[in-house]
Each structure stands twice: as C-alpha cells, then as structure tokens.
Design a protein around this motif. Structure first.
Motif, PDB file in Angstrom:
ATOM      1  N   VAL A  50       0.850  -1.183   0.000  1.00  0.00           N
ATOM      2  CA  VAL A  50       0.000   0.000   0.000  1.00  0.00           C
ATOM      3  C   VAL A  50       0.896   1.247   0.000  1.00  0.00           C
ATOM      4  CG1 VAL A  50      -1.758   1.273   1.278  1.00  0.00           C
ATOM      5  CG2 VAL A  50      -1.782  -1.226   1.281  1.00  0.00           C
ATOM      6  N   MET A  52       1.870   4.923   0.759  1.00  0.00           N
ATOM      7  CA  MET A  52       1.427   5.864   1.783  1.00  0.00           C
ATOM      8  C   MET A  52       2.094   7.228   1.568  1.00  0.00           C
ATOM      9  SD  MET A  52      -0.482   3.995   3.933  1.00  0.00           S
ATOM     10  CE  MET A  52      -0.471   4.742   5.542  1.00  0.00           C
ATOM     11  N   PHE A  74      -3.552   6.707   2.909  1.00  0.00           N
ATOM     12  CA  PHE A  74      -3.730   6.108   1.582  1.00  0.00           C
ATOM     13  C   PHE A  74      -5.223   6.106   1.314  1.00  0.00           C
ATOM     14  CE2 PHE A  74      -4.889   2.254  -0.795  1.00  0.00           C
ATOM     15  CZ  PHE A  74      -4.247   2.517  -1.981  1.00  0.00           C
ATOM     16  N   GLY A  84      -9.826   3.560   2.566  1.00  0.00           N
ATOM     17  CA  GLY A  84      -8.506   4.089   2.828  1.00  0.00           C
ATOM     18  C   GLY A  84      -7.911   3.609   4.135  1.00  0.00           C
TER      19      GLY A  84
END
Length: 141
Positions: A50, A52, A74, A84
């Motif tokens: 993910v 960030m 995110f 998110g």
C-alpha cells in the motif's frame, strides 16, 4: 532548528484477514421433521503493498527531548473498492546519549473500506481501528 516539518512517501505491506464462524441449526434435508446442528465458518485473507503519503513534525523541546508527531494516509476509489488507511501518532523521545534514546508514544491505525464489491456481486463494508501506547528504543545518526 527547534521545529522540523517533513513529508514522505513509502510503501506499507498490509495483510488483512477476517473470519466469521458459528453454529448453524437448519432442517435436515433428508428428514424435514428434524434439525441438524453444524459448525459454519468462512475466512478471507488478502495482502498487498500500500503506497502511503505522510507528514511529520519534530519539535525539539530541549536539546535531548523531542516531541514527534506523524500522519500517513492512503485513499483508493477504483471500480470495486472505495476506502482508505490512516496512521497517526505522537511520541516523546528522550536522548540520554548522542545516538541513543528512549521514547514513549501513542499510535493509531484506521482502515475503512466504505464499499467493496465482492466476487459474488455482494457489497461489503469494513471498519477497523487499533490504537495503543508504546515504549521505544531510538537510534539516531
């Protein structure tokens, strides 16, 4: 500089698992006048990197005492997922030596999926938060 503000970008690996289990009672398909009790369970797990984005602030209260705050986030909104991840924290670091210190802090992570379309067409939602205090050993160079 007593106050330093910085931004950053990075990747966090998120491994999310969820499960539901229980005992189900239903009519016996072979004899509808009786019931069957059975254990039912379903687990789902997904892992992904993910990206960030974040901001942090370091405030030197004294030469050896630093207050640090950070926020990272995110957000995604694509065809099947809308949600998110948000991480934040505050820490007080005491450097008892030039390169070593101790820290006490509070961190929180929130994962919120407002809408996710599952493979069978169902719409799912997910809201998860974890927070707590921590004690840290710091290495600064």
């Amino acid at each position: 500089e007593p106050i330093r503000i910085s931004g950053g970008a990075g990747i966090t690996y998120l491994d999310l698992g969820v499960g539901v289990s229980g005992v189900a009672t239903y009519p016996d398909p072979n004899d509808p006048s009786t019931t069957v009790t059975d254990y039912v369970g379903q687990n789902l797990s997904i892992g992904a990197p993910v990206p960030m984005l974040g901001l942090s602030m370091d405030w030197a209260l004294t030469r050896r005492l630093v207050l640090r705050t950070y926020s990272r986030f995110f957000r995604i909104n694509v065809s099947s997922v809308n949600g998110g991840l948000f991480e934040s924290g505050i820490r007080l670091n005491w450097y008892f030596a030039k390169h070593f210190g101790l820290g006490l802090g509070y961190d929180r992570t929130d994962l919120k999926i407002d809408e996710a379309t599952l493979s069978n067409g169902d719409i799912g939602q997910f809201d998860y938060a974890i927070s707590g205090a921590g004690l840290y050993i710091n290495l600064a160079f």
